[in-house]
Design a protein around this motif. Structure first.
Motif, short mmCIF file in Angstrom:
data_model
loop_
_atom_site.label_atom_id
_atom_site.label_comp_id
_atom_site.label_asym_id
_atom_site.label_seq_id
_atom_site.Cartn_x
_atom_site.Cartn_y
_atom_site.Cartn_z
N ASP A 221 0.82 -1.22 0.00
CA ASP A 221 0.00 0.00 0.00
C ASP A 221 0.85 1.26 0.00
OD1 ASP A 221 -2.26 -1.52 -0.03
OD2 ASP A 221 -2.97 -0.95 1.97
N VAL A 222 1.85 1.32 0.87
CA VAL A 222 2.71 2.51 0.95
C VAL A 222 3.58 2.60 -0.30
CG1 VAL A 222 4.52 3.67 2.26
CG2 VAL A 222 2.71 2.44 3.46
N VAL A 223 4.06 1.47 -0.80
CA VAL A 223 4.91 1.48 -1.99
C VAL A 223 4.17 2.09 -3.19
CG1 VAL A 223 6.16 0.03 -3.63
CG2 VAL A 223 6.25 -0.48 -1.18
N ARG A 224 2.91 1.77 -3.34
CA ARG A 224 2.15 2.33 -4.46
C ARG A 224 2.18 3.86 -4.44
NH1 ARG A 224 -0.95 -2.23 -2.91
NH2 ARG A 224 -1.08 -3.75 -4.63
N ARG A 225 2.03 4.44 -3.27
CA ARG A 225 2.05 5.90 -3.16
C ARG A 225 3.47 6.44 -3.31
NH1 ARG A 225 -1.17 4.47 1.24
NH2 ARG A 225 0.25 5.39 2.76
N LEU A 226 4.45 5.69 -2.82
CA LEU A 226 5.83 6.14 -2.95
C LEU A 226 6.28 6.17 -4.40
CD1 LEU A 226 7.58 4.29 0.02
CD2 LEU A 226 7.26 6.76 -0.21
N LEU A 227 5.78 5.26 -5.22
CA LEU A 227 6.15 5.26 -6.64
C LEU A 227 5.74 6.56 -7.32
CD1 LEU A 227 5.30 1.63 -7.84
CD2 LEU A 227 7.56 2.66 -7.53
N VAL A 228 4.59 7.07 -6.96
CA VAL A 228 4.13 8.33 -7.53
C VAL A 228 5.07 9.47 -7.12
CG1 VAL A 228 2.23 10.00 -7.58
CG2 VAL A 228 1.75 7.53 -7.55
N ARG A 229 5.45 9.47 -5.85
CA ARG A 229 6.33 10.53 -5.36
C ARG A 229 7.72 10.41 -5.97
NH1 ARG A 229 6.85 14.60 -5.51
NH2 ARG A 229 8.03 16.01 -4.18
N ALA A 231 8.54 9.09 -8.83
CA ALA A 231 8.49 9.48 -10.24
C ALA A 231 8.55 10.99 -10.40
CB ALA A 231 7.21 8.93 -10.89
N ALA A 232 7.93 11.72 -9.47
CA ALA A 232 7.97 13.18 -9.54
C ALA A 232 9.33 13.73 -9.15
CB ALA A 232 6.89 13.76 -8.64
N LEU A 233 9.97 13.13 -8.16
CA LEU A 233 11.25 13.63 -7.68
C LEU A 233 12.39 13.39 -8.68
CD1 LEU A 233 11.08 12.47 -3.96
CD2 LEU A 233 11.38 14.84 -4.70
N LEU A 234 12.39 12.23 -9.32
CA LEU A 234 13.54 11.84 -10.12
C LEU A 234 13.64 12.61 -11.44
CD1 LEU A 234 13.36 7.98 -9.61
CD2 LEU A 234 15.30 9.44 -8.96
N ARG A 235 14.86 12.93 -11.80
CA ARG A 235 15.13 13.46 -13.13
C ARG A 235 15.04 12.32 -14.13
NH1 ARG A 235 19.75 11.35 -14.83
NH2 ARG A 235 21.41 10.86 -13.34
N PRO A 236 14.82 12.60 -15.41
CA PRO A 236 14.89 11.53 -16.41
C PRO A 236 16.25 10.84 -16.35
CG PRO A 236 13.94 13.52 -17.36
CD PRO A 236 14.45 13.89 -15.99
#
Length: 287
Positions: A221-229, A231-236
């Motif tokens: 459950d937490v991992v699903r939300r962390l993936l969204v965060r 993806a936003a933090l990381l540079r290409p």
């Protein structure tokens, strides 16, 4: 002053811890003896107990037999090249996580690194210790855990490590470190991932904070939300590393593969050849 030979006292402690179901009775008995006597464990053969030290040792062995974590009794947990202060309210870092930290270290030189769900600060501080040119952030929601992380960060800064930035907040919130969105090179996390209802040891069930353990019915459950965060933090081209339970060696990589932001998904085993952490790369922008 009366002294007691180490051997019989240590043997008695090993028997007590074995009978109590402690997983590593000899190691723990020796660690507690070294702690009480103030000597390295490798020099125990040269040591002996006086009556006061023997009484203190007996108290600590009794606590360990009640399954109080060894690290809570000594106040320290070893992690890669560091000794971290730990105690009630913070997840005790595990040896398995050192492999994830090592992966982060390999990618960290000259990079911006964010450790989500930092807990005691173990991964963030290991990266700062081994990669002095990295800029490291740690995010933690739980106030007690954050207090331990701050204590450890102050200790490591005083020892000469580059300071890290600790942020009090929900690692899944879009507001946390929003100023770094699209610029981070490495996101690493050891999140809550134990599936609800799993059987865990008394040391974990009774002493690790629940917020650091349980991750919903499938543990993700937490991992699903962390993936969204993440993806936003990381540079290409930036990279992501996520620790998981050994039963999630297929489910967590599959979850990451389904996210459109990530590619090059791979799973990695620990030293016991159990699935332990998943890595991925942020897709580069098209065009």
């Amino acid at each position: 002053m009366d002294t007691l030979a180490l051997g019989p006292v240590l043997a008695g402690a090993v028997r007590r811890l074995t009978d109590a179901g402690v997983a590593s009775p000899r190691f723990d008995a020796e660690e507690l003896a070294a702690f009480v006597l103030g000597v390295p464990r490798g020099r125990l053969l040269l040591a002996s107990f006086d009556r006061a030290a023997a009484a203190r040792y007996d108290e600590l062995v009794a606590e360990r037999a009640r399954r109080v974590p060894l690290q809570h009794l000594t106040g320290l947990a070893g992690f890669r090249h560091l000794e971290l202060a730990v105690g009630p309210g913070v997840f005790v870092p595990r040896p398995e996580t050192e492999l994830l930290a090592g992966w982060a270290v390999d990618h960290a030189p000259g990079s911006v690194v964010v450790d989500l769900c930092t807990g005691s600060g173990a991964i963030a501080l290991a990266v700062a210790n081994e990669c002095p040119d990295a800029t490291v952030y740690g995010v933690e929601r739980e106030e007690l855990a954050l207090a331990w992380a701050r204590r450890n960060a102050q200790t490591r800064h005083a020892a000469g490590d580059r300071p890290i930035t600790l942020v009090h907040g929900d690692a899944t919130s879009p507001d946390v470190l929003a100023e770094l969105d699209g610029t981070v090179d490495v996101v690493v996390t050891n999140p809550p991932y134990v599936p609800d209802g799993s059987t865990v040891s008394p040391e974990v069930a009774e002493h690790d904070p629940a917020a650091a353990l349980w991750g919903g019915p499938d543990g993700l459950d937490v991992v699903r939300r962390l993936l969204v965060r993440a993806a936003a933090l990381l540079r290409p081209g930036g990279v992501l590393g996520i620790e998981h339970a050994d039963v999630q060696g297929e489910s967590l990589p599959a979850l990451v593969r389904r996210h459109p932001a990530f590619t090059d998904v791979a799973d990695n085993s620990d030293l016991a050849d159990r699935p332990r952490f998943t890595t991925a790369r942020r897709r580069k922008l098209a065009g």
